[in-house]
Design an enzyme around this catalytic site. Structure first.
Site, mmCIF file in Angstrom:
data_model
loop_
_atom_site.group_PDB
_atom_site.id
_atom_site.type_symbol
_atom_site.label_atom_id
_atom_site.label_comp_id
_atom_site.label_asym_id
_atom_site.label_seq_id
_atom_site.Cartn_x
_atom_site.Cartn_y
_atom_site.Cartn_z
ATOM 1 N N THR A 272 -11.316 11.280 -1.558
ATOM 2 C CA THR A 272 -9.867 11.168 -1.480
ATOM 3 C C THR A 272 -9.320 12.253 -0.563
ATOM 4 O OG1 THR A 272 -9.859 10.320 -3.750
ATOM 5 C CG2 THR A 272 -7.759 11.075 -2.910
ATOM 6 N N THR B 28 -6.977 7.279 -0.508
ATOM 7 C CA THR B 28 -8.378 7.282 -0.922
ATOM 8 C C THR B 28 -9.113 5.997 -0.550
ATOM 9 O OG1 THR B 28 -9.837 7.549 -2.846
ATOM 10 C CG2 THR B 28 -7.798 6.330 -3.189
ATOM 11 N N ARG C 144 -1.837 0.875 -4.369
ATOM 12 C CA ARG C 144 -3.129 0.795 -5.039
ATOM 13 C C ARG C 144 -3.735 -0.588 -4.823
ATOM 14 N NH1 ARG C 144 -7.366 3.896 -6.544
ATOM 15 N NH2 ARG C 144 -7.965 3.711 -8.736
#
Length: 605
Positions: free
Chosen positions: A403, A421, A117
């Site tokens: 995504t 994504t 992330r």
């Protein structure tokens, strides 16, 4: 046992058709195992198959299969799939974005979560998405198209971290299929061409590199069927072959920073932000559903936790008996609404806030949430529960569905479930070296405190990772053996899409493809958005559903009955789920499913 309120449908068709949370289905583990963590119940599983790849574009599937044929692992194949997807569906994923990947290791019976992330720059402040003139939160699309929206990209270094653990090939050859496609050209798909046509007039023309790439010399959008090359993308991949951190250091990193510092609303990202980024590896989050074991990504991914919350409520009902009826979908919708409320309030980056994962997934707590689903129609007001004594503000995070999801099993049984994504369609609309930059920081709340002055868990902070709805899952049978993997794109609708697939397979005994093609029903924020058969195909957004779309949706009668119960229904001709599933049959062979709402496919070596 405490009496649970009956659930009776108010429509005349179901007079006398009352149901209650089932007392026979609250026991979810075998006797003697209720104190043993779910993740410790996973066992080794031998595959009787050469493997399988399911992804959102046939070219990406072909690349993954080719790497498996070369003797690569599922992680090697994932690198190939990711790099091709970034080329052929830049609206959804890419080198400049982030990802969560769940890996099942059949040799050690372990399940890992790899966290790629993005992170916020060190110089961000709480007013990141505040309009400097009005002092109010920016309009969502202003935030997306700004230099402030881009976080430090983590997908490729996450894959390299997993490759250190599970790669069979040396780092680099996995990118050759994407390099060849970028240099020789790939055929522009209907979905990509349609999204350029639909969005181009508003956003893609603001960036010179994106404008030159996605539009012809006369200014018209690139049409379906065009053979499109991307030599800068190939050059970036060659740099990554030499250095997995090529996006985070050196000239490519500087080019990313330069692009984010352009107007409007320049960002604050620096080389130090890029250089210091690290992907993470942790044990997966695991729980149970009717004795099956469910494992997924950990926070700040909120998807698996929310899916498990829905399932934890549903196991108090006999969903197999309810089936695909108004009653069954009503229970699913109400459980979804309650789960969304909890995840909105409590889930964020655990490095910055306490995320009460255990209390939120506690069986007794979820049973108390299930008790709120009652006979008098829908809940009057859905609010987050209070499993712990936390003061948390009401969330103000927007949503966007840019995504992709794919899943891979190799011949050893190593399994990958990965959601990737750039956040919004085409990310921040800014292109660097052949790839799109993410707008992942718009996954933070646009406010730091709510109307009561209470702090919001998902508020922006330096170095913080924004909350995600991505929900890559791997499911094991009651004996701890690999059963199937699942996941989807779709913004925060991912949670409902993925939960539907689990219920379809485990409760309704559907095949992977049948579970994928179930109607999508998403209940959140006081309304139920669902695919409805009364919206005819000619009115369907074929851009979202992809070429060759088939009819989806709940029967008109069921939709009307849900409305009569009090659900505020928003009819949709087609949701943009992109579910991909690989399922292990009893004889050990694999079958898969790909969502026809997009352009995905499934193939074996």
């Amino acid at each position: 046992m405490k009496h649970l309120p009956a659930l009776c449908l108010s429509t005349a068709l179901f007079l006398g058709g009352c149901i209650a949370p089932s007392e026979t289905q609250t026991q979810t583990m075998k006797p003697g195992e209720n104190q043993k963590p779910a993740i410790e119940r996973v066992k080794t599983t031998k595959a009787l198959s050469p493997g399988m790849v399911a992804a959102a574009n046939p070219l990406a599937v072909e690349a993954g299969v080719e790497i498996l044929r070369q003797g690569g692992s599922a992680v090697d194949a994932a690198i190939a799939v990711q790099t091709v997807l970034g080329l052929v569906e830049p609206q959804s994923s890419g080198l400049g974005g982030g990802a969560f990947m769940v890996v099942y290791d059949p040799e050690t019976a372990q399940v890992w979560n790899y966290n790629g992330r993005e992170t916020a720059p060190a110089n961000v402040t709480s007013d990141l998405f505040t309009d400097p003139e009005t002092g109010e939160p920016l309009r969502y699309f202003e935030g997306i198209a700004s230099g402030r929206s881009t976080g430090v990209p983590g997908a490729m270094v996450m894959l390299e971290l997993a490759h250190q653990d599970y790669g069979k090939l040396e780092w680099g050859p996995q990118m050759e299929p994407a390099i060849k496609l970028a240099e020789d050209g790939f055929v522009v798909s209907a979905r990509l061409a349609g999204l350029v046509e639909r969005m181009g007039a508003y956003v893609l023309k603001n960036d010179q590199q994106a404008r030159e790439y996605f539009f012809l010399e006369d200014g018209s959008p690139i049409p379906e069927g065009t053979l499109r090359d991307n030599n800068p993308y190939a050059e970036t991949l060659r740099a990554l072959q030499d250095n997995p951190r090529a996006l985070l250091e050196g000239p490519i990193a500087q080019a990313i920073i330069d692009k984010t510092q352009q107007a409007p609303l320049p960002g604050t990202m620096t080389l130090l932000d890029m250089n210091s980024y690290q992907a993470k590896k942790t044990e997966a989050l695991c729980g149970t559903y009717r004795a099956n074991i469910i494992c997924g990504a950990t926070p700040p991914s909120s998807g698996p936790l929310a899916v498990m919350s829905i399932l934890g409520q549903l196991e108090n009902f006999n969903m197999a008996e309810l089936g695909q009826t108004t009653q069954g979908w009503h229970v699913f919708a109400e459980a979804s609404a309650l789960a969304y409320a909890d995840r909105d309030k409590y889930v964020a980056d655990p490095d910055f806030v306490d995320v009460p994962v255990g209390p939120l997934l506690n069986k007794d707590y979820l049973k108390s949430r299930a008790e709120l689903i009652h006979q008098n129609g829908v809940l009057a007001k859905v609010k987050a529960g209070n499993p712990v004594d936390f003061v948390r503000g009401n969330d103000a995070t927007p949503d966007s569905p840019g995504t992709s999801h794919f899943t891979i099993v190799d011949s050893d049984g190593l399994t990958v479930s990965m959601t990737t994504t750039v956040e919004s369609a085409f990310g921040s609309q800014r292109m660097v070296k052949g790839f799109m930059l993410n707008n992942q920081l718009t996954d933070f709340s646009f406010k730091a405190v709510d109307e009561n002055g209470d702090p919001i868990a998902n508020a922006v902070a330096p170095g913080k990772r924004p909350r995600s709805s991505m929900a890559p899952l791997i499911v094991f049978n009651p004996d701890g053996e690999f059963l199937f993997s699942t996941g989807s794109p779709g913004g925060n609708s991912i949670i409902a899409y993925v939960a539907k697939s689990v219920v379809g397979i485990l409760d309704w005994d559907l095949s992977p493809q049948e579970a994928i093609e179930l109607p999508n029903v998403i209940s959140r924020n006081g309304q139920v958005r669902l695919e409805s058969q009364d919206l005819k195909k000619e009115n369907t957004d074929e851009i979202d559903r992809g070429a060759g779309a088939v009819e989806f949706g709940l029967p008109n009668e069921t939709v009307s009955e849900l409305e009569n119960m009090g659900h505020k229904v928003v009819r949709s001709a087609g949701e943009i789920s992109g579910l991909h599933i690989i399922y292990r049959q009893e004889d050990g062979t694999l079958i898969g499913g790909a969502d026809p709402r997009r352009e995905g496919s499934v193939a074996a070596p």
